[in-house]
Design an enzyme around this catalytic site. Structure first.
Site, PDB file in Angstrom:
ATOM      1  N   HIS A 105      11.747 -13.537  24.697  1.00 21.95           N
ATOM      2  CA  HIS A 105      12.082 -14.337  23.797  1.00 21.95           C
ATOM      3  C   HIS A 105      13.406 -14.340  23.284  1.00 21.95           C
ATOM      4  O   HIS A 105      13.928 -13.008  23.128  1.00 21.95           O
ATOM      5  CB  HIS A 105      11.117 -14.088  22.670  1.00 21.95           C
ATOM      6  N   ARG A 109      19.810 -20.317  15.829  1.00 20.91           N
ATOM      7  CA  ARG A 109      19.692 -21.391  14.797  1.00 20.91           C
ATOM      8  C   ARG A 109      20.560 -21.357  13.744  1.00 20.91           C
ATOM      9  O   ARG A 109      21.245 -20.538  13.515  1.00 20.91           O
ATOM     10  CB  ARG A 109      17.961 -21.266  14.268  1.00 20.91           C
TER      11      ARG A 109
END
Length: 309
Positions: A105, A109
């Site tokens: 993963h 952001r």
């Protein structure tokens, strides 16, 4: 201007990640799904399904706006409550066929929270982590070496700090068990100014394929049978538990009225749970939790081993 810089980078990053993963798979390419959000913004979800190497790989870009930050974003920073926001990010989750290839993963952001008459509050976040089923030390050390190298230009203390944060964050607290072998996790990053923080986010984002692809290449041709496959499906249950119970990104997406299909693309296509499962003593399955799913200093231990040889 800051938002446009970040947006341009994230869209290029999504393409770079998809190109590299599709090349490694060699059989299936990514399908693309453009979507809009009624409350503001939208995104581009790209998913590869049932390839030669990857059972499911999703790489999601989103750029959304909203009138008020959801509780998952403002719970730990009360000064953000009631502010409008703009959020951009790329997130990916990869579930391979072969149990000897770890699940992985990553996300990077950028948030801007605004309020009339006040200066906007902005910050970066992100990181990546690795979730093996049948692990080996070479892969673990390589993973953390790339992560450390990505952090090094920004200070000697950065990798140890964000490695420890990752170990703490990606933990199934109800089981007192790490989700995997960790990596990097950072949030609320604004110290040092926009240019420095943006450069760090790019360093993390650009290093993911360097960290993950060699691990895929070393393990994708290993032979496995039903035993390994069933253990992989069982351990994927831990991944689901974390994402649905603890993951702040999942909670933010759902609480902000995001597109559910894109938010839950991280879940594996197949998974199983088994009541009170206990692996055989001294088996590879037992070794996963006994040795690998521990908060280890992988680079320090590797250095000690070299010193002894």
């Amino acid at each position: 201007m800051q938002v446009e810089q970040v947006r341009s980078y994230l869209l290029k990053l999504q393409n770079t990640l998809c190109d590299a993963l599709a090349e490694e798979d060699g059989q299936v390419t990514f399908a693309t799904d453009e979507w809009q959000r009624p409350e503001g913004g939208g995104g581009r979800t790209r998913v590869l399904v049932d390839g030669a190497v990857f059972e499911k790989a999703g790489v999601n870009f989103s750029h959304i706006q909203g009138a008020e930050l959801p509780p998952s974003a403002s719970a730990f920073r009360q000064e953000l409550a009631g502010r409008s926001y703009e959020a951009l990010g790329v997130s990916l989750v990869i579930h391979p066929h072969n149990p000897y290839i770890p699940t992985s993963h990553a996300n990077v952001r950028f948030f801007v929270a605004s309020k009339s008459g006040e200066e906007p509050i902005w910050w970066f976040g992100g990181g990546y982590d690795l979730t093996p089923y049948y692990a080996n030390r070479e892969d673990c050390v390589h993973w953390h070496r790339v992560a450390a190298d990505a952090c090094l230009p920004f200070g000697d203390d950065v990798y140890p700090r964000y490695k420890a944060w990752c170990d703490d964050y990606f933990c199934l607290k109800h089981r007192s068990e790490p989700r995997g072998i960790g990596g990097l996790f950072f949030d609320d990053l604004s110290d040092g100014g926009f240019e420095t923080c943006f450069a760090f986010m790019r360093s993390v984002g650009d290093s993911f394929i360097k960290a993950y692809r060699p691990i895929v290449q070393r393990n994708k041709d290993k032979q496995y049978g039903e035993r390994e496959r069933q253990f992989q499906l069982y351990r994927r249950g831990r991944y689901v538990e974390f994402n649905l119970v603890f993951d702040r990104g999942t909670l933010f997406g759902l609480q902000s009225g995001g597109r559910t299909e894109a938010i839950l693309m991280s879940l594996p296509p197949l998974v199983r749970w088994e009541y009170d499962y206990c692996p055989l003593p001294d088996s590879p399955e037992a070794e996963l939790t006994r040795f690998y799913l521990q908060d280890r200093d992988w680079l320090g231990e590797a250095g000690s081993e070299r010193d002894k040889s």
